[in-house]
Design an enzyme around this catalytic site. Structure first.
Site, short mmCIF file in Angstrom:
data_model
loop_
_atom_site.label_atom_id
_atom_site.label_comp_id
_atom_site.label_asym_id
_atom_site.label_seq_id
_atom_site.Cartn_x
_atom_site.Cartn_y
_atom_site.Cartn_z
N SER A 76 6.86 -5.25 -4.15
CA SER A 76 7.09 -6.19 -5.53
C SER A 76 7.26 -7.54 -5.42
O SER A 76 7.19 -8.23 -4.71
CB SER A 76 8.41 -5.73 -6.05
OG SER A 76 8.83 -4.17 -5.80
N1 SAH Z 1 10.90 -1.91 -2.58
C1 SAH Z 1 9.46 -1.99 -2.00
C2 SAH Z 1 8.53 -1.68 -3.34
C3 SAH Z 1 8.20 -0.32 -3.51
S1 SAH Z 1 6.79 0.48 -4.25
C4 SAH Z 1 9.23 -3.03 -1.48
O1 SAH Z 1 10.22 -3.92 -1.45
O2 SAH Z 1 8.03 -3.39 -0.71
C5 SAH Z 1 7.49 1.92 -4.39
C6 SAH Z 1 7.70 2.82 -3.42
O3 SAH Z 1 8.28 4.04 -3.96
C7 SAH Z 1 6.32 3.57 -2.82
O4 SAH Z 1 6.34 3.02 -1.30
C8 SAH Z 1 6.34 4.81 -2.84
O5 SAH Z 1 5.83 5.73 -1.86
C9 SAH Z 1 7.94 5.12 -3.15
N2 SAH Z 1 8.16 6.50 -3.77
C10 SAH Z 1 7.71 6.91 -5.12
N3 SAH Z 1 8.12 8.04 -5.18
C11 SAH Z 1 9.10 8.39 -4.37
C12 SAH Z 1 9.99 9.29 -4.26
N4 SAH Z 1 10.29 10.35 -4.94
N5 SAH Z 1 10.96 8.96 -3.17
C13 SAH Z 1 10.84 8.25 -2.41
N6 SAH Z 1 10.02 7.07 -2.35
C14 SAH Z 1 9.08 7.19 -3.37
#
Ligand code: SAH
Length: 217
Positions: free
Chosen positions: A63
């Site tokens: 992000s």
């Molecule tokens: N917080 C992260 C950015 C997240 S991007 C950072 O600091 O880098 C969003 C993430 O959510 C992705 O890695 C994706 O794989 C995850 N994601 C999407 N759906 C999900 C689910 N149902 N359970 C767990 N993770 C999920």
């Protein structure tokens, strides 16, 4: 990067955060302490100190730092808190939370991202993060309830199991809306008799998907 150039970039990084509304000294302190560089790999590593989202493995994104700051600020984390993050991604947001909270549980549906994030936490000597592979929409019933919950992928509605796993007095921050549109960042507070919602700002996140990812996704 030479140390002077790195110091300069970090100063600009903190300045950008402040100018975009990240003003809580504890959050700024945490973001100063945790280097974003190690969470960004390969081609984009050069741009780790820009206030921009960047691609990471598995087609996901780390992000935008000011959004990480604003979400962390909205979460009002204290040093007594047990926090759940859904969507580990690079691990950057979890590492910031780990500076402020007692313990952080972070879940991602991609095994590779969980393993890589663990590697960075270990290299940084962060010991209060537990990272797990799973579908975070169901929360972590064994560890519930949580003081704070942060979801870093967009859901159409705040997932019911997560609301259920929030303590009374607890706060959840979650981007809500269609995955291909601009979403709203929502803050939910659990009270004695229900949930209070407020809308913080427009954001754009990758979608919250169902189930654990297959090995090659
Ligand atoms: N917080 C992260 C950015 C997240 S991007 C950072 O600091 O880098 C969003 C993430 O959510 C992705 O890695 C994706 O794989 C995850 N994601 C999407 N759906 C999900 C689910 N149902 N359970 C767990 N993770 C999920």
């Amino acid at each position: 990067m030479d140390p002077d150039a790195l110091a300069e970039r970090k100063m600009q990084f903190l300045f950008a955060l402040r100018s975009r509304g990240v003003t809580d000294p504890a959050v700024l302190g945490a973001m100063e302490a945790v280097d974003r560089g190690p969470f960004v790999r390969g081609l984009f590593a050069e741009r780790a100190y820009e206030d921009t989202p960047l691609p990471i493995a598995c087609g996901q994104t780390i992000s935008q730092p000011s959004v990480v700051g604003l979400m962390t600020q909205a979460l009002e984390v204290t040093s007594r808190d047990k926090v759940l993050e859904v969507g580990t991604g690079s691990g950057y947001q979890a590492a910031i939370l780990a500076q402020l909270a007692r313990r952080v549980y972070t879940v991602d549906r991609h095994k590779r991202l969980v393993h890589e994030a663990r590697g960075v936490f270990d290299a940084m000597g962060i010991v209060n993060i537990t990272s797990l592979i799973g579908d975070g929409s169901f929360g972590l019933p064994d560890q519930a309830p949580f003081d704070r919950i942060i979801v870093t992928a967009a859901a159409e509605d705040p997932p019911g199991p997560l609301l259920a796993q929030l303590k009374i007095g607890g706060i959840m921050v979650v981007p809500v809306g269609q995955s291909d549109a601009v979403q709203s960042l929502i803050r939910v507070r659990r009270t004695e008799d229900g949930f209070d919602y407020d809308e913080l700002r427009a954001v754009r996140f990758v979608p919250l998907l169902e189930g654990v990812a297959r090995e090659n996704d």
